[in-house]
Design an enzyme around this catalytic site. Structure first.
Site, PDB file in Angstrom:
ATOM      1  N   GLU A   1       8.985 -19.404 -11.378  1.00  0.00           N
ATOM      2  CA  GLU A   1       9.128 -19.092 -12.799  1.00  0.00           C
ATOM      3  C   GLU A   1      10.396 -18.296 -13.045  1.00  0.00           C
ATOM      4  OE1 GLU A   1       4.368 -19.069 -13.930  1.00  0.00           O
ATOM      5  OE2 GLU A   1       5.647 -17.407 -14.602  1.00  0.00           O
ATOM      6  N   GLU A   2      10.671 -17.324 -12.154  1.00  0.00           N
ATOM      7  CA  GLU A   2      11.850 -16.483 -12.314  1.00  0.00           C
ATOM      8  C   GLU A   2      13.107 -17.341 -12.329  1.00  0.00           C
ATOM      9  OE1 GLU A   2      11.803 -13.068  -9.712  1.00  0.00           O
ATOM     10  OE2 GLU A   2      14.005 -13.070  -9.618  1.00  0.00           O
ATOM     11  N   ARG A   3      13.174 -18.331 -11.434  1.00  0.00           N
ATOM     12  CA  ARG A   3      14.374 -19.150 -11.338  1.00  0.00           C
ATOM     13  C   ARG A   3      14.550 -20.064 -12.546  1.00  0.00           C
ATOM     14  NH1 ARG A   3      13.517 -19.302  -4.879  1.00  0.00           N
ATOM     15  NH2 ARG A   3      14.263 -17.156  -4.725  1.00  0.00           N
TER      16      ARG A   3
END
Lengths: 431, 254
Positions: free
Chosen positions: A289-291
């Protein structure tokens, strides 16, 4: 209310007493009407592979907040080296933008990740990289594992106020001795009764000087390095925590980045998120999700820089012609725009698969890799076409050039992305 | 109080967009251009929502006239707190020539049909700057009007309206039902929060045609030509007051 918006609104009021012209005389007319309408962001009922009416309504509302509460102050905050995190997070939290995909019981909206991507894309309209990055930490980097695996008590204490924007979160993973090699972190949490005693330190902590709590990754046993770590919710006002310094950086100036030390810090064992020993796995899960979030964010910024470069080179003349008229310039910008669209397609495809429950680690890693490299290309080419002006501190392109360089380094360096992709391609040296 | 408020919201070209005149000079370019709710209509919606929060009003109905796209504008009003919407379908040539007279006939008909107690509109739209719809609606309904409102209070079943006028501020008391038009300083509109945007999805928008309301939308005006304002020429700087007077005399101004 922001000064610029106020001026615009007051100018609407003055309208009344002006004579003549048939249509709106308070707006700015272009010198000539060109053949096709400039594509300002149009949300007019266009078909979209991922977004619905609600996504567009969300973007439009968030855009207002950015235009009124954030952008007018960006230059000032960049100079000061910090932005008021509590103030801005409270505004965003009250409007529901910090908990888009978090559970409803804890102040979130329980929507799927495509809404988080829409928020990330819209935040790219902020005129710097530091503030969106800080918001991203709060909404999609320090909190996903807590939302998924944390106990009800922990969620009430840390997740709910973070989603509402009442407290500021930060993520403690990287250390001075361990960045890409997450497994080799040294911070230790030793069990003593029903407390953990923590010693060590963290580096590159975004929001570090303003944070109320940290999502901390620490070694909690002597098991093998992928199985001995836990995520702990650590209040930042505990005795023994020292914010050693605010780090001076090449870019992302408005985001405060801290180096933090832990000297016999005591925290209750119940502050562990989920299962002890699962910290490394949880952290890896958060990364997808962060990426994707980071990619969504930088896409909008890249487009903005390209568009501003078009505007600038259209009116700037060299050898009696607009800079834009020289083929190398408009061709290069077309190349960049093509790659931006390709990256956008990859992002939306990965997001669509992710919300259906698929593992998109490979695609997310590819998208992050490409985003970092493309941003460098966009920054470098556009800066060149701005000429001397591009080198000055007052323009968006030079700030973007500095800020976007981090994309290939933070949240998983390019080389780590390449390793992940090779793993999926089965091309890594066999044991 | 069981009052029902009708709020008119107009979809206009966004205030920040650079307007361009069409090559055939019949109007301005609207295709592919960003549109949003007229800023004064936003203020009108916000005022209605505040009245509802004070429990002075029971239901807010947002109305917009135009093609399919105006539903977006109605949804924004719903996300800000309106209860339901009415989309009056007008498209094509009728939409291009739709003006205050036709809209006020529609508003008047809807006010009667919905048994509204109060109509709040923006004082003017930022595309045509007419500043007529509120006044015409009140006249058609034979209702009192409080235009250019910068403050609105309910006092014992009457409306106290502070109006922004050239000489300053004028305070009037008018009976309900009435028409009020919102001026800039009436309030600062709220951001549509994400939870309310999602809730707005479930609120109803009814579709209605002008003919159903017995309104004929044919325009009695014909736009002959649309042009950009003349380019402002550079001024001339003079050294002394005598020079200034001399130049003014020269050009026949004095």
């Amino acid at each position: 209310m922001a000064l610029r918006a106020k001026v615009l609104r007051l100018s609407l009021a003055v309208n009344r007493n002006l004579p003549k012209t048939v249509f709106c005389n308070k707006r700015y007319f272009s010198e000539k009407s060109s053949s096709n309408p400039k594509a300002s962001v149009s949300t007019e009922n266009i078909d979209h592979v991922l977004y619905t009416e609600e996504h567009f309504a969300l973007k439009s509302s968030l855009r207002k907040i950015i235009d009124q509460e954030i952008n007018p102050y960006v230059d000032q905050w960049e100079e000061e080296g910090q932005f008021p995190a509590h103030k801005i997070f409270k505004i965003l939290g009250s409007a529901g933008f910090l908990g888009v995909n978090k559970p409803v019981e804890y102040g979130g909206l329980g929507l799927d990740f495509s809404y988080s991507v829409a928020v990330a894309e819209e935040l790219g309209n902020i005129n710097c990289g530091g503030i969106p990055m800080a918001i991203g930490v709060q909404s999609d980097m320090a909190t996903p594992a807590l939302a998924r695996f944390g106990s009800a008590e922990l969620k009430r204490e840390f997740l709910l106020p973070s989603v509402m924007g009442d407290i500021v979160a930060c993520l403690g993973v990287s250390e001075t001795g361990a960045g890409s090699d997450v497994a080799s972190i040294k911070t230790k949490a030793v069990r003593k009764g029903d407390e953990f005693v923590i010693n060590g330190g963290k580096m590159w902590t975004t929001n570090g000087t303003q944070a109320d709590w940290m999502c901390l990754l620490a070694n909690t046993s002597d098991d093998p390095s992928h199985k001995n770590k836990s995520l702990i919710c650590l209040p930042m006002d505990l005795p023994g925590i020292q914010i050693a310094r605010k780090i001076g950086k090449m870019g992302m100036w408005s985001s405060d980045t801290a180096e933090v030390f832990f000297d016999d810090v005591r925290v209750p064992c119940k502050n562990v998120i989920g299962q002890e020993g699962m910290g490394f796995t949880y952290q890896m899960l958060q990364f997808q999700e962060e990426r994707l979030w980071g990619v969504a964010n930088i896409l909008t910024m890249m487009e903005k820089v390209v568009q501003e470069t078009i505007n600038y080179t259209r009116q700037r003349k060299i050898f009696k012609q607009p800079v834009l008229n020289h083929q190398v310039v408009h061709f290069r910008l077309a190349e960049l725009q093509t790659e931006i669209e390709l990256l956008r397609s990859l992002l939306h495809r990965a997001t669509a698969l992710y919300i259906k429950g698929n593992d998109v680690t490979k695609l997310a890693s590819m998208a992050k890799l490409k985003a970092g490299r493309l941003a460098r290309g966009v920054g470098d080419s556009c800066l060149q076409y701005w000429g001397g002006m591009g080198f000055t501190s007052g323009v968006l392109v030079s700030r973007f050039y500095r800020d976007s360089r981090l994309m290939s380094i933070g949240a998983g360096a390019d080389e780590v992305m390449l390793s992940i992709i090779c793993k999926y391609m089965d091309t890594l040296p066999r044991k | 109080m069981s009052a029902r408020v009708l709020v008119g919201v107009k979809r206009v070209i966004d205030y920040a967009v650079k307007i361009r005149v069409k090559p055939d000079h019949t109007g301005v370019v609207t295709d592919g251009v960003k549109h949003s709710m007229n800023p004064f209509c936003e203020i009108a919606v916000e005022e209605a929502v505040r009245l509802k929060e004070k429990k002075l009003v029971k239901e807010i109905v947002a109305v917009s006239c135009g093609p399919q796209q105006v539903q977006e504008t109605i949804r924004t009003a719903l996300a800000m707190g309106a209860d339901r919407g009415i989309h009056v379908e007008v498209s094509g040539k009728d939409y291009e020539t739709l003006g205050p007279l036709q809209v006020s006939k529609i508003m008047a008909a809807l006010a009667k049909k919905e048994e509204a107690d109060l109509i709040i509109l923006g004082k003017q739209a930022i595309d045509d700057d007419c500043n007529q719809t509120g006044q015409m609606t009140a006249a058609l309904l034979d209702w009192p009007q409080g235009t250019f409102a910068s403050e609105l209070t309910l006092e014992g079943g009457k409306l106290k309206v502070v109006r922004e006028v050239d000489g300053g501020l004028e305070t009037i008391m008018i009976n309900m039902p009435a028409v009020v038009t919102a001026d800039l300083r009436l309030n600062t509109p709220r951001y549509a929060t994400l939870p309310n945007i999602m809730k707005a999805k479930k609120k109803k928008i009814a579709n209605v045609k002008p003919a159903d309301l017995g309104v004929d939308v044919t325009s009695r005006l014909e736009v002959l030509n649309v042009d950009e304002p003349a380019q402002r020429l550079a001024g001339v700087k003079v050294e002394t007051v005598e020079d200034l007077v001399g130049k003014l005399k020269e050009s026949g101004r004095i």
